[in-house]
Write a protein that holds these residues in place. Structure first.
Motif, short mmCIF file in Angstrom:
data_model
loop_
_atom_site.label_atom_id
_atom_site.label_comp_id
_atom_site.label_asym_id
_atom_site.label_seq_id
_atom_site.Cartn_x
_atom_site.Cartn_y
_atom_site.Cartn_z
N GLN A 180 0.81 -1.21 0.00
CA GLN A 180 0.00 0.00 0.00
C GLN A 180 0.86 1.27 0.00
N ALA A 193 2.35 3.21 3.30
CA ALA A 193 2.76 2.26 4.35
C ALA A 193 4.11 2.68 4.92
N GLU A 248 8.10 6.30 4.31
CA GLU A 248 6.84 5.81 3.77
C GLU A 248 6.97 5.48 2.29
N THR A 284 -0.67 -4.13 8.40
CA THR A 284 -1.75 -3.32 7.83
C THR A 284 -1.24 -2.01 7.25
N ASP A 285 -0.40 -1.31 8.02
CA ASP A 285 0.13 -0.03 7.55
C ASP A 285 1.62 0.10 7.81
#
Length: 211
Positions: A4, A7, A19, A61-62
């Motif tokens: 993603q 992330a 990120e 998830t992140d």
């Protein structure tokens, strides 16, 4: 599993490194090759993390926990915006990839020069025009090959592409005596070829001596 955008990347020694911001597309393999990680000033530059490193990571998830230390990540290839270009006009990623089109980057080929920057008045589709280089095939509005790119005219002040010089060829493949110079806003690009617009020849720039 698709990584993603946004992330966080965490190093093996516990640092939150940055990120995931963009993805680098490999046109040869037709898949993502690298990920651009924005470090937020932590080390003074953004880096490229290969897909192999990401695939070995523990993905939450992140957050992505890679098996590299902060120093090892710092030693990775620096991200240089000048070495990449937006996707070619009309390009679409395979259906398995759902990243926004603006997040994709294509590696610039040696000798390639970006087209003139958009003015802001053009349709959104034209804001993603690709790069151009010498030797590219040139076709007229009917799709007939008329020659290839012989030279690029660059604006000395802005560094933008002003026009291209076409080395025309006749039906027998013989080169014309002089090159044809076409303004940058009178042609488009698709499938790695130059496509002249309907009025390109009528508005061509004057030929230079020796062109």
């Amino acid at each position: 599993m698709q990584i993603q955008l946004g992330a966080h990347v965490r190093t093996s020694d516990g640092h939150r490194f940055g990120e995931i911001k963009r993805v680098v597309w490999d046109p040869d393999s037709n898949e993502v090759r690298d990920f651009v990680v924005s470090t937020g000033g932590l080390i003074g530059h953004d880096v490229l993390i290969s897909r192999d490193v990401i695939e070995r990571a523990s993905v939450g998830t992140d957050e992505i926990a890679v098996d590299l230390t902060k120093d090892e990540l710092n030693g990775l290839e620096h991200y240089d915006d000048a070495q990449f270009a937006p996707p070619p006009y009309g390009w679409m990623a395979p259906a398995s990839y759902t990243y926004p089109i603006a997040s994709y980057l294509f590696p610039m080929e040696p000798g390639a020069v970006p087209l003139a920057a958009p003015t802001g008045d053009e349709p959104a589709a034209r804001l993603r025009r690709p790069t151009i280089k010498k030797g590219m095939t040139v076709k007229d509005v009917e799709g007939n090959t008329i020659g290839e790119v012989k030279d690029l005219r660059i604006d000395d002040m802005t560094g933008e592409l002003r026009s291209i010089v076409i080395e025309e060829r006749d039906a027998a493949g013989l080169t014309a005596a002089a090159g044809l110079e076409i303004p940058a806003d009178h042609f488009d690009i698709g499938d790695g070829e130059i496509h002249l617009m309907a009025d390109a020849r009528g508005t061509q720039l004057p030929r230079r001596e020796g062109a």
